[in-house]
Design an enzyme around this catalytic site. Structure first.
Site, PDB file in Angstrom:
ATOM      1  N   TRP A   1       0.814  -1.214   0.000  1.00 14.78           N
ATOM      2  CA  TRP A   1       0.000   0.000   0.000  1.00 14.78           C
ATOM      3  C   TRP A   1       0.847   1.263   0.000  1.00 14.78           C
ATOM      4  O   TRP A   1       0.520   2.228  -0.699  1.00 14.78           O
ATOM      5  CB  TRP A   1      -1.004   0.007   1.168  1.00 14.78           C
ATOM      6  CG  TRP A   1      -2.152  -0.922   0.898  1.00 14.78           C
ATOM      7  CD1 TRP A   1      -2.488  -2.040   1.599  1.00 14.78           C
ATOM      8  CD2 TRP A   1      -3.096  -0.844  -0.183  1.00 14.78           C
ATOM      9  NE1 TRP A   1      -3.573  -2.657   1.026  1.00 14.78           N
ATOM     10  CE2 TRP A   1      -3.965  -1.949  -0.066  1.00 14.78           C
ATOM     11  CE3 TRP A   1      -3.280   0.041  -1.248  1.00 14.78           C
ATOM     12  CZ2 TRP A   1      -5.013  -2.183  -0.967  1.00 14.78           C
ATOM     13  CZ3 TRP A   1      -4.323  -0.197  -2.142  1.00 14.78           C
ATOM     14  CH2 TRP A   1      -5.175  -1.287  -1.992  1.00 14.78           C
TER      15      TRP A   1
ATOM     16  N   ASP B   1      -0.981   6.837   6.791  1.00 14.58           N
ATOM     17  CA  ASP B   1      -2.120   6.015   6.389  1.00 14.58           C
ATOM     18  C   ASP B   1      -2.305   4.964   7.485  1.00 14.58           C
ATOM     19  O   ASP B   1      -1.477   4.070   7.640  1.00 14.58           O
ATOM     20  CB  ASP B   1      -1.814   5.365   5.034  1.00 14.58           C
ATOM     21  CG  ASP B   1      -2.894   4.394   4.566  1.00 14.58           C
ATOM     22  OD1 ASP B   1      -3.861   4.159   5.322  1.00 14.58           O
ATOM     23  OD2 ASP B   1      -2.761   3.866   3.449  1.00 14.58           O
TER      24      ASP B   1
ATOM     25  N   LYS C   1     -11.819  -1.324   7.209  1.00 17.75           N
ATOM     26  CA  LYS C   1     -11.031  -2.371   7.853  1.00 17.75           C
ATOM     27  C   LYS C   1     -11.316  -2.431   9.351  1.00 17.75           C
ATOM     28  O   LYS C   1     -11.653  -3.477   9.864  1.00 17.75           O
ATOM     29  CB  LYS C   1      -9.552  -2.207   7.542  1.00 17.75           C
ATOM     30  CG  LYS C   1      -9.357  -2.516   6.050  1.00 17.75           C
ATOM     31  CD  LYS C   1      -7.991  -2.648   5.533  1.00 17.75           C
ATOM     32  CE  LYS C   1      -8.081  -2.933   4.021  1.00 17.75           C
ATOM     33  NZ  LYS C   1      -7.319  -2.016   3.199  1.00 17.75           N
TER      34      LYS C   1
END
Ligand code: PLP
Length: 378
Positions: free
Chosen positions: A118, A188, A212
């Site tokens: 990511w 993040d 999530k």
């Protein structure tokens, strides 16, 4: 096969038997939150309407936004100089919005730590907006570990530092805050937000999509220090300019009302947990320790490529001796009610995601299944 032709088990498993959801995302939500969301679809508490048909300009939704912000502020112990936004476009849009706001038109470079799948995705989006200096790239090492503090050299003049707190795909997690205090930290936290206490004062901007650890897909929470807004360049598309969302209190356009409502329910649930985020962290650590314990005691049957100090408490990844055995593991697991254990499509293998809503009981059951599977197949 059309989705409605699938066996009912896959559509509504909970109606049939106990299932354990280890999905990497969208992840498990607490049963209480799902029940409250179900009720609100028919009639939202405090209203005569379904939550799916309420105006985002209504007083009712104004209260939802205000309470969701208050709950986040309380959970994070967030100082008043920070704004909380509810945006769309997922974490992936933040890969672009961040450099648009903080890098465009600057001469300094932004520092990026590439610790996994990511964080690597964030880099090309930043490169469109300005100079990027990659201060760590774990790709050559197969993303098997994160940098130690001494391996990073930070520039005190950097535009900002960007990193991903928990690399969801690989199962790597930073257990410290990176960077220099004088440089804006941008993080993040999509896959570990609210899973443990975080000192928000150390960060200029934190973003986390909900799906999530925080709610359903469709909303992304951004926590940003207000002084950052002074440096945002003019001329950005209106929807990509944080200032518009701050100015309009997250209702610049129609926000994802339902996703925000469920996120509110989740923040209420978190506030009901004993000892807040510290309690959540202890529980999450206990869950992760159960699975890592099974890995470590398996004599290499369950092999992890993750360096021990960087093990994630949210995503536990491992491989079995060969792929046919992994397929068999997944099939047997699903037959036993363990869902979502397939590794990320970029990586294969197995991944058990242990987000806040995954119970200790579910993890115990999975650990038992894994020991049993090994006894039968090792
Ligand atoms: C899943 C994930 C993303 C991607 O999020 P989208 O909302 O699908 O754009 C980004 N960062 C991290 C850390 C993730 O886990």
């Amino acid at each position: 096969m059309r989705v409605w032709d699938r066996p009912a088990l896959a559509l509504a498993p909970s109606a049939h038997r106990r299932v354990h959801n280890f999905s990497g995302g969208p992840g498990a939500l607490p049963a209480e939150v799902l029940a409250e969301a179900q009720e609100a679809i028919l009639r939202a508490p405090g209203s005569d309407l379904s939550v799916l048909g309420i105006s985002h300009r209504s007083a009712w939704f104004g209260d939802v936004l205000a309470e969701a912000r208050d709950n986040l502020r309380a959970l994070l112990d967030l100082p008043s100089e920070y704004e909380i936004l509810f945006l769309q476009g997922g974490a992936s849009l933040q890969f672009s919005m961040v450099p648009m706001a903080l890098l465009r038109g600057r001469s300094q470079a932004a520092e990026y730590v590439v610790g996994g799948y990511w964080s690597a995705k964030a880099v090309p989006e930043a490169q469109r907006e300005g100079l990027v200096r990659i201060i760590w790239n774990g790709q050559d090492g197969g993303f098997s570990r994160l940098p130690r503090a001494g391996e990073l050299s930070h520039d005190p003049e950097a535009a900002y530092l960007h990193y991903v707190a928990n690399e969801t795909v690989e199962g790597l997690q930073f257990h410290r805050v990176l960077g220099l205090d004088g440089v804006a930290r941008v993080c993040d936290m999509s896959s570990d937000f609210l899973s443990r206490p975080v000192d928000c004062r150390k960060f200029a901007l934190i973003y986390a999509h909900a799906q999530k650890n925080l709610g359903p897909a469709g909303v992304t929470v951004v926590v940003l220090r207000r002084d950052l807004l002074d440096g945002v360049p003019d001329g950005l598309p209106a929807m990509l300019d944080y200032r518009n969302h701050v100015h309009m209190g997250s209702v610049y356009n129609t926000p994802p009302v339902f996703a925000i409502y469920v996120t509110l329910l989740l923040t209420r649930w978190l506030r009901r947990q004993p000892d807040g985020l510290a309690g959540m962290a202890r529980l999450n650590e206990a869950k992760a320790a159960l699975l890592y314990g099974v890995l470590d005691a398996s004599g290499g049957f369950y092999a992890s490529s993750v360096a021990v100090p960087d093990r994630s408490i949210m995503n536990v990844t491992f491989r079995l001796p060969d792929e046919p055995l992994e397929r068999r593991f997944l099939a047997e697991a699903e037959a036993e009610g363990f869902y979502g254990l397939q590794g990320h499509r970029s990586r294969g293998g197995i991944r058990a995601s242990l987000y806040n809503a995954v119970t200790l009981e579910s993890v115990r059951a999975l650990a038992g299944f894994m020991e049993d599977f090994r006894a039968r197949h090792a």
